[in-house]
Design an enzyme around this catalytic site. Structure first.
Site, PDB file in Angstrom:
ATOM      1  N   TYR A 441      53.974  51.147   4.864  1.00 14.23           N
ATOM      2  CA  TYR A 441      52.931  50.175   4.477  1.00 14.23           C
ATOM      3  C   TYR A 441      51.944  49.863   5.615  1.00 14.23           C
ATOM      4  O   TYR A 441      52.098  50.340   6.714  1.00 14.23           O
ATOM      5  CB  TYR A 441      53.512  48.923   3.821  1.00 14.23           C
ATOM      6  CG  TYR A 441      54.454  48.008   4.569  1.00 14.23           C
ATOM      7  CD1 TYR A 441      54.575  47.987   5.941  1.00 14.23           C
ATOM      8  CD2 TYR A 441      55.235  47.111   3.832  1.00 14.23           C
ATOM      9  CE1 TYR A 441      55.441  47.095   6.563  1.00 14.23           C
ATOM     10  CE2 TYR A 441      56.105  46.217   4.452  1.00 14.23           C
ATOM     11  CZ  TYR A 441      56.199  46.219   5.817  1.00 14.23           C
ATOM     12  OH  TYR A 441      57.042  45.344   6.423  1.00 14.23           O
ATOM     13  N   GLU A 442      50.926  49.127   5.285  1.00 13.16           N
ATOM     14  CA  GLU A 442      49.823  48.846   6.232  1.00 13.16           C
ATOM     15  C   GLU A 442      49.173  50.136   6.728  1.00 13.16           C
ATOM     16  O   GLU A 442      48.744  50.212   7.892  1.00 13.16           O
ATOM     17  CB  GLU A 442      50.309  48.026   7.425  1.00 13.16           C
ATOM     18  CG  GLU A 442      50.588  46.577   7.135  1.00 13.16           C
ATOM     19  CD  GLU A 442      49.319  45.787   6.822  1.00 13.16           C
ATOM     20  OE1 GLU A 442      49.382  44.981   5.887  1.00 13.16           O
ATOM     21  OE2 GLU A 442      48.294  45.982   7.486  1.00 13.16           O
ATOM     22  N   GLY A 443      49.060  51.134   5.861  1.00  9.94           N
ATOM     23  CA  GLY A 443      48.558  52.446   6.266  1.00  9.94           C
ATOM     24  C   GLY A 443      49.730  53.283   6.740  1.00  9.94           C
ATOM     25  O   GLY A 443      50.353  52.941   7.745  1.00  9.94           O
ATOM     26  N   GLN A 448      47.762  56.432  10.195  1.00  8.73           N
ATOM     27  CA  GLN A 448      47.555  55.872  11.538  1.00  8.73           C
ATOM     28  C   GLN A 448      47.240  56.989  12.531  1.00  8.73           C
ATOM     29  O   GLN A 448      46.385  56.844  13.403  1.00  8.73           O
ATOM     30  CB  GLN A 448      48.811  55.141  12.031  1.00  8.73           C
ATOM     31  CG  GLN A 448      49.295  54.011  11.148  1.00  8.73           C
ATOM     32  CD  GLN A 448      48.313  52.870  11.045  1.00  8.73           C
ATOM     33  OE1 GLN A 448      47.563  52.603  11.984  1.00  8.73           O
ATOM     34  NE2 GLN A 448      48.279  52.203   9.905  1.00  8.73           N
TER      35      GLN A 448
END
Lengths: 594, 594
Positions: A441-443, A448
């Protein structure tokens, strides 16, 4: 049964001894006003207590019980609501919040340590304040004064929670293709309609209101990422006097059944003409998320080390307790039927691996947080600019490398337990299940990696990267005369030289083939990560060498740094070889032949 | 929803084209009688059907439902009993069994392929026939003629199931300290008493009887591993006429709640003076397990590739289906809102990694199975001796390296799905949970590594190791004139040279420090594994290069071999560096300082 002890000594070592936070804070007026070393120390102490006594006990039972959905209502597991109240009443929700609206204005260097304790003791719980803090950051940075006054104080106090509503069934990584719409109402508000998925704590019973930050498209917005706007959409509308009004037309359609973080509710959220207010400029929704994102991504990296620390602590207890076979060098506990397994080299290898990756990660996230603080609080334009570059460069590495290494750590922490690691009773398998989401999650960590080498390095011709390398080289130069440091400096120097070469190699190759960036990205980020950890251990070792002998803590620091340098740092060599394997071998087969 | 297709083409490639099983089988009379290429092919075909149609559909629901314990009775999830019946009626239980007692006497090279399909479609189910087959092997190799006649036919037919009862609460790796006792009865049987834990399918409702093979100590047995005997302890006693008699005094006290393989029951078994019969000689119980263990450990490695293959198939479907962002080289599906994610280099990197590790593992386990077959079926004493050496050497690598790489594969297979990989619906997270146990049971991978470098290499002065290296070097020499093979031979040569050097290095260091063996073991085994995979890919590539152009299959083989060689094989470099980091850095800290 699993317990959790906040690693305060290690946190203080980083803040006070390695990074000398006191000097940094004193140099920036807004921080000098908010915090001093004594305050910081008291905060750490109290956070350690609440983590160990209030939050850690939620972890196992919350996993067994899970959040429950019933006709649109979501009930958090037993004890969560009370813990959330205790947490809020302690003022923790506003720790990093803007002082103008009731927050405490603390630096991320300190907030990050607190985050580690909260997330490390129960990540399912920790996600609620984490998402709230993220929503607050976006509001504080981009919303109108009116919206800030209306929402921030109650979000900092924990009376209201926050949620981030980005993903849709067909749009995760690729937010440019979202379909949620926002139609202007006559009163200046917007009617938001659409379906969002994977919304962490999008619905629950822990706070009286939930403030959603929703990405949506205005009518006639341009296609793609440049046509996305950000809206604040509360679960309950807020009256002029600040009291709660009618229920907004949004609801939780269901919650997901997941591998881990089961106590947290992962919601499908349906918006049916729900009333929302624009945050920031039209079509600049993704920009309005960027501020928040750097903080959140560092926080996800910190989740990783928090969980890994928890797994490590359990593994150490077990390894000292479990008797099995004899040490290769002869009986160590002749009075017992077998020796504690910590005598075995491979068990020590696993424990040291966990220890080194966690300590390296803690240092690196603290270091990145330092740059976040300078970029936010400094009044010096040049410092600010440098800090912004460093934040941009380091954030994807913190998010991705700290969660990948934390995954490795929790798997090792499970392995130490043998068969007992696979059954639920000992808690080690839960850490492995919980940690997996931090790589997604969060990319995702793949995204990343692309962000690092594509947007943060290639796109600016390596400008940010050069600043970072310059700093490391200055540090290396400063230690040239220090003979005791040679065991750390020589390998660091080689790792940095390799990283510079490798970056040149990729930049060069990318000229000829657009696939090279993506083909090298994941391993490249790992090389960057190990090299950075080497820098962190070298900085820590300068302090530890100076104070060696004063307490075992410093000798232990050096032992861990030595283990890292000899047994983990060499990983960058093969990873670099893999990068140089290039993109062509990824395209030797047609898609339908896989 | 997840589906499973047996990788028959790949299995046939290995059996018929790379390892030329037909020639091998024809050379050994007992195998020549049992199997020919047509029979083998028909068996693969049928196994593929039962795996896909009967067993794979159990996997998701079985995980959701789990086995249930109620007052000593264990109920397998819905459909398991029926599937077990279908499996048994098809004669699959006796596939590798001794022909003298109703088995089909098939070679492990073929049985291993069938195992991959069964284990890969539902490992929780597959454990029941796997444990039964293991129990049969020990009985067939070591029990009296009477016991064989009494038990084997009904176990091969699946009417009765088998279980292996080794572990106790305080004794896992260290079986020398078990406490279960066996007291002689007047009638020549023994009264077995004690508690065993982690007994896979120790109790269930799929078969009418369960035959436990139990490790226990005779009165006055010597301490340690040389005082352990093996007993056959049936759930229901068997009458003279072969009918079932009274219930034996053993019972299932509870089942474990686990991370994965939830459909299978992991039992606490209490033996309360249960009637048992000695298998093999007194105090030679561990010896009596060795035959079984090599087969079982290879089977666990095969479980790894089976599950990884399943995860890979799902990941490929998803990667071709899911639309997200555009290819770095420009739109590939301009008519759609985004491109299928298989266009992205990093997604391909993950898929190729899975593909290469699974193909390498399949080749390597087939290769090891070839040696198992020669050691069992050859009438040539010299061949048999060589084969026994190779089996001893390779088995820990198959068990450990194939499950470690399979773990990496399933984690990648989950990562391809992004957030969707974390929720249960898509099935990918189950593979990650299920695979973890394969790195732990049947001797943890750490223990396998110690077995390799300690018992199988150091203890005989590298005699077995030299035989293996000789064979690889002969293969390399045979390809020296083959210019097309240079891309595979040159890296293989370097990897082999490194492995030989590294082995010398460890052997040398171990002279001075007993901890060096254990300190290097895990990474050493990995180096051994990557080098062996390089050998496997080189052998496959000889065939693929000859037939390239005849069908895309061969070009795909080469593409995978190239990916492996360029992007995965280099891992041995860093792993070797880590080994050379040595043992000292593991002992720089006292146990109580961790």
């Amino acid at each position: 049964m699993p317990e959790y002890t906040a690693p305060l000594r290690d946190m203080r070592f980083l803040l006070n001894e390695v990074f000398e936070a006191d000097k940094l804070w004193a140099s920036m007026p807004r921080l000098a006003e908010a915090v001093d070393p004594e305050t910081a120390d008291a905060i750490l102490e109290e956070a350690g207590k609440i983590a160990a006594n209030v939050i850690a006990p939620l972890n196992r039972d919350g996993d067994e019980q899970s959040s429950q959905w019933n006709d649109g209502e979501v009930t958090a597991p037993d004890g969560f609501k009370e813990a959330y109240q205790t947490y809020s009443e302690g003022g923790w929700g506003g720790l990093g919040g803007s002082a103008e609206f009731g927050g405490m204005g603390m630096p991320k260097m300190l907030v990050g340590q607190v985050e580690e304790m909260i997330q490390g003791s129960c990540v399912s719980f920790g996600l609620a304040p984490m998402l709230t803090a993220g929503a607050c950051l976006s509001v504080a940075a981009h919303a109108s004064q009116e919206l800030k006054e209306k929402y921030l104080p109650n979000m900092y106090s924990g009376q209201w929670a926050g949620a981030m509503d980005l993903t849709e069934p067909h749009a995760g990584t690729d937010l440019g293709i979202i379909r949620t719409k926002a139609e202007p109402n006559a009163d200046g508000s917007f009617a938001v309609s659409g379906t969002k998925i994977f919304i962490t704590w999008g619905e629950h019973d822990m706070a009286e209101n939930i403030i959603h930050l929703v990405l949506a498209k205005l009518p006639d917005a341009p296609a793609g990422p440049k046509g996305i706007s950000l809206f604040i959409v509360p679960k309950f509308l807020v009256n002029e006097d600040g009291s709660l009004g009618e229920r907004n037309t949004l609801s939780c359609g269901s919650i997901e059944h997941k591998m881990g973080i089961k106590a947290s509710a992962t919601c499908v959220m349906n918006f049916d003409g729900a009333k929302g207010w624009l945050v920031g400029d039209e079509n600049k929704g993704l920009n309005a998320m960027f501020t928040m994102m750097n903080y959140e991504r560092v926080a996800v990296g910190i989740q990783g080390i928090g969980i890994a620390e928890n797994s490590y602590q359990n593994a150490v207890l077990y390894a000292n307790d479990r008797l099995q076979s004899r040490a290769p060098t002869g009986k160590q506990a002749p009075e017992k039927a077998a020796d504690p397994i910590i005598v075995h080299p491979d068990v020590r290898r696993m424990l040291f691996t966990m220890r080194a990756l966690t300590e390296g990660g803690r240092a690196f996230s603290t270091y990145a947080s330092k740059w976040l603080d300078i970029s936010k609080f400094s009044d010096n334009a040049e410092d600010k600019k440098l800090a912004e570059a460093m934040v941009a460069l380091l954030t994807p590495v913190v998010k991705s490398f700290l969660t990948d290494t934390a995954h490795e750590s929790t798997v090792a922490g499970q392995q130490v337990f043998g068969g007992h690691g696979f059954i639920r009773e000992w808690g080690q398998e839960q850490h492995v299940r919980d940690i997996r989401i931090t790589q997604i999650y969060e990319g995702t960590n793949g995204i990343q990696s692309l962000d690092l080498i594509g947007r943060k390095i290639a796109a600016n011709g390596g400008a940010f990267f050069k600043l970072y390398i310059e700093e490391i080289n200055q540090f290396i130069a400063s230690q040239e005369g220090n003979a005791k440091m040679a065991e750390f400096i020589t390998p660091l120097k080689a790792a940095v030289a390799n990283l510079v070469d490798l970056t040149d190699w990729v930049m060069d190759k990318a000229q000829g083939n657009a696939n090279e960036i993506g083909a090298s990205s994941v391993e490249f980020l790992q090389v960057f990560g190990y090299t950075s950890f080497s820098y962190m251990f070298a900085m820590s070792s300068v302090v530890a060498l100076e104070k060696e002998g004063s307490e075992p803590f410093y000798a232990n620091k050096l032992a861990t740094a030595r283990f890292f340098t000899k047994r983990l740092l060499p990983r960058y060599i093969s990873l670099s070889e893999a990068v140089k394997g290039g993109a062509d071998c990824l395209y030797g087969m047609e898609a339908d032949q896989f």
